[in-house]
Structures are given as structure tokens and as C-alpha cells.
Scaffold this motif. Structure first.
Motif, PDB file in Angstrom:
ATOM      1  N   THR A  76       0.833  -1.197   0.000  1.00 37.05           N
ATOM      2  CA  THR A  76       0.000   0.000   0.000  1.00 37.05           C
ATOM      3  C   THR A  76       0.870   1.250   0.000  1.00 37.05           C
ATOM      4  O   THR A  76       0.556   2.232  -0.678  1.00 37.05           O
ATOM      5  N   LEU A  77       1.975   1.195   0.707  1.00 34.94           N
ATOM      6  CA  LEU A  77       2.924   2.304   0.777  1.00 34.94           C
ATOM      7  C   LEU A  77       3.554   2.612  -0.579  1.00 34.94           C
ATOM      8  O   LEU A  77       3.694   3.773  -0.959  1.00 34.94           O
ATOM      9  N   VAL A  78       3.928   1.603  -1.336  1.00 34.24           N
ATOM     10  CA  VAL A  78       4.628   1.822  -2.613  1.00 34.24           C
ATOM     11  C   VAL A  78       3.693   1.833  -3.817  1.00 34.24           C
ATOM     12  O   VAL A  78       4.111   2.193  -4.922  1.00 34.24           O
ATOM     13  N   ALA A  79       2.438   1.453  -3.637  1.00 31.06           N
ATOM     14  CA  ALA A  79       1.491   1.354  -4.752  1.00 31.06           C
ATOM     15  C   ALA A  79       1.365   2.636  -5.575  1.00 31.06           C
ATOM     16  O   ALA A  79       1.250   2.549  -6.808  1.00 31.06           O
ATOM     17  N   LEU A  83       1.904   1.659  -9.320  1.00 32.93           N
ATOM     18  CA  LEU A  83       0.702   1.684 -10.154  1.00 32.93           C
ATOM     19  C   LEU A  83       0.508   3.005 -10.899  1.00 32.93           C
ATOM     20  O   LEU A  83      -0.420   3.143 -11.689  1.00 32.93           O
ATOM     21  N   GLY A  84       1.366   3.978 -10.622  1.00 38.90           N
ATOM     22  CA  GLY A  84       1.366   5.219 -11.387  1.00 38.90           C
ATOM     23  C   GLY A  84       0.335   6.261 -10.989  1.00 38.90           C
ATOM     24  O   GLY A  84      -0.111   7.026 -11.838  1.00 38.90           O
ATOM     25  N   PHE A  85      -0.028   6.331  -9.726  1.00 41.96           N
ATOM     26  CA  PHE A  85      -0.951   7.398  -9.319  1.00 41.96           C
ATOM     27  C   PHE A  85      -0.328   8.325  -8.273  1.00 41.96           C
ATOM     28  O   PHE A  85      -1.040   8.988  -7.516  1.00 41.96           O
ATOM     29  N   SER A  86       0.990   8.418  -8.258  1.00 36.87           N
ATOM     30  CA  SER A  86       1.658   9.299  -7.284  1.00 36.87           C
ATOM     31  C   SER A  86       1.391  10.779  -7.562  1.00 36.87           C
ATOM     32  O   SER A  86       1.559  11.607  -6.674  1.00 36.87           O
ATOM     33  N   HIS A  87       0.937  11.105  -8.765  1.00 34.65           N
ATOM     34  CA  HIS A  87       0.620  12.490  -9.106  1.00 34.65           C
ATOM     35  C   HIS A  87      -0.741  12.931  -8.550  1.00 34.65           C
ATOM     36  O   HIS A  87      -1.046  14.116  -8.540  1.00 34.65           O
ATOM     37  N   VAL A  88      -1.538  11.984  -8.074  1.00 37.42           N
ATOM     38  CA  VAL A  88      -2.838  12.297  -7.468  1.00 37.42           C
ATOM     39  C   VAL A  88      -2.605  12.433  -5.965  1.00 37.42           C
ATOM     40  O   VAL A  88      -2.518  11.438  -5.238  1.00 37.42           O
ATOM     41  N   THR A  89      -2.493  13.662  -5.513  1.00 42.45           N
ATOM     42  CA  THR A  89      -2.041  13.950  -4.152  1.00 42.45           C
ATOM     43  C   THR A  89      -2.843  13.230  -3.080  1.00 42.45           C
ATOM     44  O   THR A  89      -2.269  12.597  -2.190  1.00 42.45           O
TER      45      THR A  89
END
Length: 122
Positions: A76-79, A83-89
Motif C-alpha cells: 500500500t505504501l509503494v502502490a 501503479l502510477g498514481f503518485s501524481h494524485v495527491t
């Protein structure tokens, strides 16, 4: 297989895990990322899995449950990055916070299981 008879401090950790799991499950609506499919589905899969482990640990605590919780917490921490949603704050911080908390609580329970000699093992 090591099984620890339930103790109040371990029960409290499992209650927190269950609450975190529920928050993760409902976070797409609470935080507002229900339209971000990878984040939505990850929350909807990991939340119930973490919750199931927390609920089963109320009956009897097994070491494998904590290792599974640790793995789910780390995932959950690295997802957000995998999964490519790190831009969604909102989605990123929700997954980061819940994942870190779940992983740390699993580590605490594992430590208690191995180092608390006053506990009764069966």
C-alpha cells in the motif's frame, strides 16, 4: 506455528488496523479519488484484505497474519509509484499514510510476539 493468546495491547493494534482498513476502503469517496482507477482498485482490494487479517487476529494471533499485514502495508505504501498514481495527491498521501501505519503496526506486533516472554504461547 506460533500463536499468541490475545492481550489487550495486541487487541488495540488490531482495532487500529481494522479502522485503517475501513478508511482505506472508503477513501476513494472520502478523499475524492474514485475516478483514478488504479488507486480506487488498490484501496478496494487492500482495505478488505487488511481488515480481514485484523478481524481474524481478534480470535487468535498468528505470526503469518502479521507478516501478511506487513506485506500489505508495504504494498500500500509503494502502490502510488508502482501503479502510477503518485501524481494524485490525495490518493498518494492516503496510501502512503495507511501503508506506513499498517507496516509499522505489523512490525510492532511481530516484535511483541518474539520478545514478550510474559505472553502465553500455545
Amino acid at each position: 506455528m506460533v500463536r499468541l493468546k490475545q492481550r489487550s495491547d495486541l487487541s488495540a493494534i488490531n482495532i487500529v488496523n481494522a479502522l485503517l482498513a475501513a478508511f482505506l476502503f472508503f477513501s476513494p469517496w472520502l478523499i475524492g479519488f474514485k475516478d483514478v482507477e488504479p488507486a480506487f482498485w488498490n484501496a478496494w482490494v487492500c482495505g478488505p484484505l487488511i481488515g480481514i487479517l485484523a478481524i481474524t487476529a481478534f480470535n487468535a494471533l498468528y505470526e503469518w497474519e502479521e507478516w501478511a499485514n506487513a506485506a500489505l502495508g508495504i504494498w500500500t505504501l509503494v502502490a502510488p509509484w508502482v501503479l502510477g498514481f503518485s501524481h494524485v495527491t490525495g490518493a498518494m498521501w492516503t496510501h502512503l499514510g495507511v501503508g506506513l501505519a499498517i507496516a509499522v503496526l505489523a512490525a510492532v506486533e511481530l516484535w511483541l510476539m518474539r520478545h514478550d516472554h510474559s505472553a502465553n504461547f500455545t
